[in-house]
Design a protein around this motif. Sequence first.
Motif, PDB file in Angstrom:
ATOM      1  N   PRO A   1       0.827  -1.215   0.000  1.00 57.67           N
ATOM      2  CA  PRO A   1       0.000   0.000   0.000  1.00 57.67           C
ATOM      3  C   PRO A   1       0.859   1.261   0.000  1.00 57.67           C
ATOM      4  N   VAL A   2       0.277   2.347  -0.477  1.00 56.83           N
ATOM      5  CA  VAL A   2       0.956   3.640  -0.462  1.00 56.83           C
ATOM      6  C   VAL A   2       0.223   4.555   0.510  1.00 56.83           C
ATOM      7  N   TYR A   3       0.951   5.124   1.460  1.00 55.62           N
ATOM      8  CA  TYR A   3       0.345   5.958   2.495  1.00 55.62           C
ATOM      9  C   TYR A   3       1.055   7.312   2.541  1.00 55.62           C
ATOM     10  N   PRO A   4       0.522   8.314   1.814  1.00 54.14           N
ATOM     11  CA  PRO A   4       1.177   9.627   1.816  1.00 54.14           C
ATOM     12  C   PRO A   4       1.035  10.378   3.133  1.00 54.14           C
ATOM     13  N   ASP A   5      -0.021  10.079   3.915  1.00 55.06           N
ATOM     14  CA  ASP A   5      -0.251  10.792   5.178  1.00 55.06           C
ATOM     15  C   ASP A   5       0.493  10.099   6.316  1.00 55.06           C
ATOM     16  N   ARG A   6       1.086  10.920   7.189  1.00 53.97           N
ATOM     17  CA  ARG A   6       1.874  10.377   8.299  1.00 53.97           C
ATOM     18  C   ARG A   6       1.524  11.087   9.605  1.00 53.97           C
ATOM     19  N   HIS A   7       0.275  11.520   9.745  1.00 56.13           N
ATOM     20  CA  HIS A   7      -0.092  12.264  10.949  1.00 56.13           C
ATOM     21  C   HIS A   7       0.106  11.435  12.212  1.00 56.13           C
ATOM     22  N   VAL A   8      -0.296  10.174  12.168  1.00 60.37           N
ATOM     23  CA  VAL A   8      -0.176   9.328  13.353  1.00 60.37           C
ATOM     24  C   VAL A   8       1.276   9.032  13.660  1.00 60.37           C
ATOM     25  N   LEU A   9       2.046   8.663  12.653  1.00 59.81           N
ATOM     26  CA  LEU A   9       3.468   8.404  12.879  1.00 59.81           C
ATOM     27  C   LEU A   9       4.175   9.637  13.418  1.00 59.81           C
ATOM     28  N   ASN A  10       3.859  10.796  12.864  1.00 52.10           N
ATOM     29  CA  ASN A  10       4.477  12.030  13.348  1.00 52.10           C
ATOM     30  C   ASN A  10       4.098  12.307  14.798  1.00 52.10           C
ATOM     31  N   ALA A  11       2.832  12.049  15.140  1.00 46.49           N
ATOM     32  CA  ALA A  11       2.387  12.267  16.521  1.00 46.49           C
ATOM     33  C   ALA A  11       3.108  11.329  17.480  1.00 46.49           C
ATOM     34  N   LEU A  12       3.245  10.070  17.097  1.00 46.06           N
ATOM     35  CA  LEU A  12       3.939   9.107  17.949  1.00 46.06           C
ATOM     36  C   LEU A  12       5.409   9.477  18.117  1.00 46.06           C
ATOM     37  N   GLU A  13       6.035   9.878  17.024  1.00 51.32           N
ATOM     38  CA  GLU A  13       7.450  10.241  17.101  1.00 51.32           C
ATOM     39  C   GLU A  13       7.662  11.492  17.947  1.00 51.32           C
ATOM     40  N   SER A  14       6.796  12.483  17.781  1.00 53.15           N
ATOM     41  CA  SER A  14       6.959  13.729  18.533  1.00 53.15           C
ATOM     42  C   SER A  14       6.674  13.545  20.018  1.00 53.15           C
ATOM     43  N   THR A  15       5.875  12.539  20.362  1.00 52.69           N
ATOM     44  CA  THR A  15       5.545  12.291  21.757  1.00 52.69           C
ATOM     45  C   THR A  15       6.575  11.393  22.437  1.00 52.69           C
TER      46      THR A  15
END
Length: 390
Positions: free
Chosen positions: A7-21
């Motif tokens: 699959p192709v997933y251009p959105d990374r809002h969740v990954l970014n949130a997890l990384e920033s937290t």
Amino acid sequence: MSTVTAPVYPDRHVLNALESTGFTHKPQDWTARLDAITESDVHDELKRNPRFSVQRLMTLLSPAASRLLEPLAQAAHRLTRQRFGNAISLFAPLYVSNFCVNRCRYCGFNAGHPHRRKRLSLDEAMGEAEIIAGKGFRDILLVSGEDPNAVGLDYLAELAHRLRKENLFSTVGIEIHIQDRDGYARLFEAGIDGVTIFQETYEKTSYASWHPGGPKSVYEHRICASEAAAAAGMRRIGLGVLLGLEDWRFDAIAMAVHADAVARNYWRARTSFSFPRIRPAENGHVGDFPHLVTDRDLTQMMTALRLCFPDSGMTLSTRETPALRDNLIPLGVTQISAGSKTNPGGYGESDDATEQFAVSDERSAAEMAGVLRRLGYDPVWKDWDAGFQG
């Protein structure tokens, strides 16, 4: 036979949130922060309005809070009644296939095990669905092992179309192999409105250990799929971790960050939480798991999440014993399964296919509805929201 593509997933809002937290760190790195929380901190947090923040959830999940479980339970009960009233929704899973290409070490469908494999034809799946509908259910969850060559988009779209045409269910959800946005959009157009995706664990090293082979082994793809489903229009996004794989406090906080990121970026989608604990399965047993979650731990996790997500659904499955389910219902549960079969063809009394896990609560749908009434709740068979949304 179709080709399986990534699959192709251009959105990374969740990954970014997890990384920033800070969820690129190990669970042990959070232990000192949790241990530093006091009972006074917990009492102070209970006085505040219900909302999510990492610090609030950590406080309510802390060892100090585990010594104050009764006040947490009472607060969760009051808040749930305030937001959801007496309603408890009932649903049933329909397993359409146990073919799988993954090698998850905890699962009865593991591709490396010599199991009895079966995929229901569309007619057989409709027969199972009619049995489920005949028991009163109007909310169904289509479940399959993760093998796109056995259960692909064409199969699921056609099955959803038939279910809608026969008007058997008001709500149709899926728990299948992950899709990209276009795949979820096609399923949404076919009549599917909810997607459940269990991350299993958010600890990356542990995730890799438990998922040694197959497409599911790609940690990032698993996380991003919930965003793809929400972006495609799915109205219900179900999240969960498999309790027993990793430190439950770490996974609970990470799952909450995940849910918050979905809610912030896809406001039309409603998130919910499930709490599956490890259950015995063929070629596996509970003793293999180093992080088993006690009843008390499960209760604390549920109440803490309720006090941070007052409007999110909470699902409790037939993995749990009847007595525990009855005791947990008042503490935040909004949806339960009943009379579940976890093998393809199980509702028609077929036993020629391996089940995913052993069911603990074997009470029928009618028996479960009676239990809810005795507890002072109204069993709800139909999700009226779906009708209003068109």
